[in-house]
Design a protein around this motif. Structure first.
Motif, PDB file in Angstrom:
ATOM      1  N   THR A  71      -4.804  20.816  46.573  1.00 30.99           N
ATOM      2  CA  THR A  71      -6.451  20.414  46.985  1.00 30.99           C
ATOM      3  C   THR A  71      -6.793  19.075  46.736  1.00 30.99           C
ATOM      4  O   THR A  71      -6.725  18.649  45.414  1.00 30.99           O
ATOM      5  CB  THR A  71      -7.436  21.700  46.448  1.00 30.99           C
ATOM      6  N   PRO A  72      -7.131  18.060  47.796  1.00 31.88           N
ATOM      7  CA  PRO A  72      -7.511  16.935  47.402  1.00 31.88           C
ATOM      8  C   PRO A  72      -8.766  16.817  46.751  1.00 31.88           C
ATOM      9  O   PRO A  72      -9.875  17.384  46.773  1.00 31.88           O
ATOM     10  CB  PRO A  72      -7.874  16.068  48.672  1.00 31.88           C
ATOM     11  N   VAL A  73      -8.849  15.986  45.486  1.00 37.25           N
ATOM     12  CA  VAL A  73     -10.019  15.729  44.717  1.00 37.25           C
ATOM     13  C   VAL A  73     -10.322  14.184  44.757  1.00 37.25           C
ATOM     14  O   VAL A  73      -9.195  13.378  44.354  1.00 37.25           O
ATOM     15  CB  VAL A  73      -9.748  16.112  43.450  1.00 37.25           C
ATOM     16  N   ALA A  74     -11.611  13.957  45.270  1.00 42.28           N
ATOM     17  CA  ALA A  74     -11.734  12.353  45.188  1.00 42.28           C
ATOM     18  C   ALA A  74     -13.256  12.092  44.775  1.00 42.28           C
ATOM     19  O   ALA A  74     -13.968  12.999  44.765  1.00 42.28           O
ATOM     20  CB  ALA A  74     -11.285  11.865  46.581  1.00 42.28           C
ATOM     21  N   VAL A  75     -13.436  10.798  44.383  1.00 45.13           N
ATOM     22  CA  VAL A  75     -14.962  10.696  44.064  1.00 45.13           C
ATOM     23  C   VAL A  75     -15.403   9.803  45.026  1.00 45.13           C
ATOM     24  O   VAL A  75     -14.652   8.973  45.932  1.00 45.13           O
ATOM     25  CB  VAL A  75     -14.723   9.584  42.769  1.00 45.13           C
ATOM     26  N   CYS A  76     -16.796   9.914  45.553  1.00 41.62           N
ATOM     27  CA  CYS A  76     -17.351   9.064  46.543  1.00 41.62           C
ATOM     28  C   CYS A  76     -18.829   8.911  46.268  1.00 41.62           C
ATOM     29  O   CYS A  76     -19.118   9.345  45.208  1.00 41.62           O
ATOM     30  CB  CYS A  76     -17.250  10.035  47.991  1.00 41.62           C
ATOM     31  N   ASP A  77     -19.620   8.182  46.934  1.00 42.79           N
ATOM     32  CA  ASP A  77     -20.727   7.803  46.779  1.00 42.79           C
ATOM     33  C   ASP A  77     -21.404   8.284  48.210  1.00 42.79           C
ATOM     34  O   ASP A  77     -21.052   7.677  49.223  1.00 42.79           O
ATOM     35  CB  ASP A  77     -21.225   6.344  46.622  1.00 42.79           C
ATOM     36  N   ALA A  78     -22.275   9.373  48.180  1.00 39.26           N
ATOM     37  CA  ALA A  78     -22.548   9.932  49.387  1.00 39.26           C
ATOM     38  C   ALA A  78     -23.355   8.936  50.133  1.00 39.26           C
ATOM     39  O   ALA A  78     -23.786   9.171  51.459  1.00 39.26           O
ATOM     40  CB  ALA A  78     -23.534  11.342  49.163  1.00 39.26           C
ATOM     41  N   ARG A  79     -23.746   7.807  49.685  1.00 45.89           N
ATOM     42  CA  ARG A  79     -24.631   6.948  50.588  1.00 45.89           C
ATOM     43  C   ARG A  79     -23.749   5.660  50.974  1.00 45.89           C
ATOM     44  O   ARG A  79     -24.110   4.792  51.539  1.00 45.89           O
ATOM     45  CB  ARG A  79     -25.659   6.226  49.837  1.00 45.89           C
ATOM     46  N   ASP A  80     -22.525   5.973  50.923  1.00 45.58           N
ATOM     47  CA  ASP A  80     -21.609   4.830  51.199  1.00 45.58           C
ATOM     48  C   ASP A  80     -20.472   5.364  52.181  1.00 45.58           C
ATOM     49  O   ASP A  80     -19.859   6.202  52.097  1.00 45.58           O
ATOM     50  CB  ASP A  80     -20.850   4.398  49.812  1.00 45.58           C
ATOM     51  N   VAL A  81     -20.640   4.507  53.566  1.00 48.66           N
ATOM     52  CA  VAL A  81     -19.710   5.073  54.471  1.00 48.66           C
ATOM     53  C   VAL A  81     -18.281   4.914  54.011  1.00 48.66           C
ATOM     54  O   VAL A  81     -17.473   5.858  54.596  1.00 48.66           O
ATOM     55  CB  VAL A  81     -19.955   4.318  55.957  1.00 48.66           C
ATOM     56  N   GLY A  82     -17.952   3.847  53.561  1.00 51.14           N
ATOM     57  CA  GLY A  82     -16.385   3.616  53.321  1.00 51.14           C
ATOM     58  C   GLY A  82     -15.655   4.939  52.169  1.00 51.14           C
ATOM     59  O   GLY A  82     -14.863   5.498  52.851  1.00 51.14           O
ATOM     60  N   SER A  83     -16.479   5.172  51.265  1.00 48.90           N
ATOM     61  CA  SER A  83     -15.893   6.212  50.421  1.00 48.90           C
ATOM     62  C   SER A  83     -15.983   7.619  51.145  1.00 48.90           C
ATOM     63  O   SER A  83     -15.089   8.562  50.919  1.00 48.90           O
ATOM     64  CB  SER A  83     -16.440   6.283  49.093  1.00 48.90           C
ATOM     65  N   CYS A  84     -17.107   7.722  51.903  1.00 53.19           N
ATOM     66  CA  CYS A  84     -17.323   9.240  52.468  1.00 53.19           C
ATOM     67  C   CYS A  84     -16.277   9.226  53.716  1.00 53.19           C
ATOM     68  O   CYS A  84     -15.756  10.487  54.039  1.00 53.19           O
ATOM     69  CB  CYS A  84     -18.708   9.235  53.131  1.00 53.19           C
ATOM     70  N   THR A  85     -15.834   8.194  54.196  1.00 55.54           N
ATOM     71  CA  THR A  85     -14.785   8.246  55.139  1.00 55.54           C
ATOM     72  C   THR A  85     -13.490   8.603  54.779  1.00 55.54           C
ATOM     73  O   THR A  85     -12.919   9.584  55.337  1.00 55.54           O
ATOM     74  CB  THR A  85     -14.730   7.010  56.124  1.00 55.54           C
ATOM     75  N   ARG A  86     -13.252   8.156  53.416  1.00 53.69           N
ATOM     76  CA  ARG A  86     -11.905   8.381  52.808  1.00 53.69           C
ATOM     77  C   ARG A  86     -11.835   9.646  52.676  1.00 53.69           C
ATOM     78  O   ARG A  86     -10.730  10.423  52.695  1.00 53.69           O
ATOM     79  CB  ARG A  86     -11.873   7.428  51.632  1.00 53.69           C
ATOM     80  N   VAL A  87     -12.855  10.331  51.951  1.00 55.70           N
ATOM     81  CA  VAL A  87     -12.857  11.829  51.562  1.00 55.70           C
ATOM     82  C   VAL A  87     -12.610  12.637  52.722  1.00 55.70           C
ATOM     83  O   VAL A  87     -12.015  13.736  52.648  1.00 55.70           O
ATOM     84  CB  VAL A  87     -13.741  12.282  50.745  1.00 55.70           C
ATOM     85  N   LEU A  88     -13.249  12.213  53.863  1.00 61.06           N
ATOM     86  CA  LEU A  88     -13.222  12.985  55.210  1.00 61.06           C
ATOM     87  C   LEU A  88     -11.671  12.975  55.678  1.00 61.06           C
ATOM     88  O   LEU A  88     -11.028  13.959  56.046  1.00 61.06           O
ATOM     89  CB  LEU A  88     -14.202  12.587  56.058  1.00 61.06           C
TER      90      LEU A  88
END
Ligand SMILES: Nc1nc2c(ncn2[C@@H]2O[C@H](COP(=O)(O)OP(=O)(O)OP(=O)(O)O)[C@@H](O)[C@H]2O)c(=O)[nH]1
Ligand SMILES: [Mg+2]
Length: 210
Positions: A169-186
């Motif tokens: 199961t992938p686990v990652a950190v993101c910032d829900a306000r930041d497109v870049g990190s949210c795109t990576r987790v998607l």
């Protein structure tokens, strides 16, 4: 209708001609973890929200001390759309986080190809119930830890140990306000779903556009 007053919707209102497949993705997690913010950040169309004001009547059941600025809560769903690449579009369904709405989002999970479980390092255990529910529903998922400004930072290895999901199961950190990190987790989630489906563990496959 007064045709002179009609203005065409912007180009981004339509799914691109090149898109061949679509997938329904759930964004789940405990109350106030940033699900609505995530859908807002990622949606290329004006997102749909069903926010209602938090009232003093819910003070006894809704613990909001970690998100004091929060004045509303999702009562049905958030909906947004994100074209991930030329051929694949994701339909994002943000769920309500309050436990009293769990029955509702279990219905919303029908037909979901995958789920993104959001977590907060200040209360990781609050995501355990959601992880259990998603596993029970048989929906493959990835975990995105939403890094709130005031929350302690931990390595992904430590987060994985604390959350204890399946090894793949992938686990990652993101910032829900930041497109870049949210795109990576998607992208992590979609890759995980496709891998799970080719290995036969999940029958899920993005819907082919006719
Ligand atoms: N600092 C910070 N604040 C955030 C972040 N994500 C969300 N917030 C704030 O935290 C609060 C909660 O965000 P929501 O997106 O409404 O949370 P939710 O999970 O949809 O909440 P429910 O619908 O009640 O379950 C809001 O006030 C956001 O502005 C983040 O990444 N960092
Ligand atoms: Mg919400």
């Amino acid at each position: 209708m007064d045709s002179a007053a009609w203005t065409p919707p912007p180009e981004s209102a339509y799914v691109a001609e090149t898109v061949r497949r679509s997938a329904k993705i759930l964004v789940v997690g405990p109350a106030g973890v940033g699900k609505t913010t995530f859908v807002d950040t990622m949606s290329e169309i004006v997102p749909l929200h069903t926010e209602e004001s938090l009232t003093s009547a819910s003070e006894a059941v809704d613990d909001l001390h970690l998100t004091p600025a929060k004045t509303t809560t999702t009562v049905a769903l958030d909906f947004g759309r994100r074209t991930l690449n030329d051929q694949l579009v994701l339909y994002l369904f943000g769920t309500p986080g309050q436990q009293r709405f769990t029955y509702l989002w279990r219905t919303l999970a029908n037909g979901a190809l995958g789920a993104l479980v959001l977590a907060d390092t200040r209360r990781l255990a609050d995501s355990f119930d959601v992880m259990d529910q998603v596993e029970e529903l048989g929906v493959p998922y990835a975990i995105a830890v939403n890094a709130f400004d005031s929350a302690p930072l931990h390595s992904v290895a430590d987060l994985r140990e604390a959350l204890d999901p399946q090894p793949d199961t992938p686990v990652a950190v993101c910032d829900a306000r930041d497109v870049g990190s949210c795109t990576r987790v998607l992208i992590d989630l979609v890759e995980h779903v496709l891998l799970a489906s080719t290995s036969g563990r999940h029958a899920a496959d993005p819907t082919v556009r006719s």
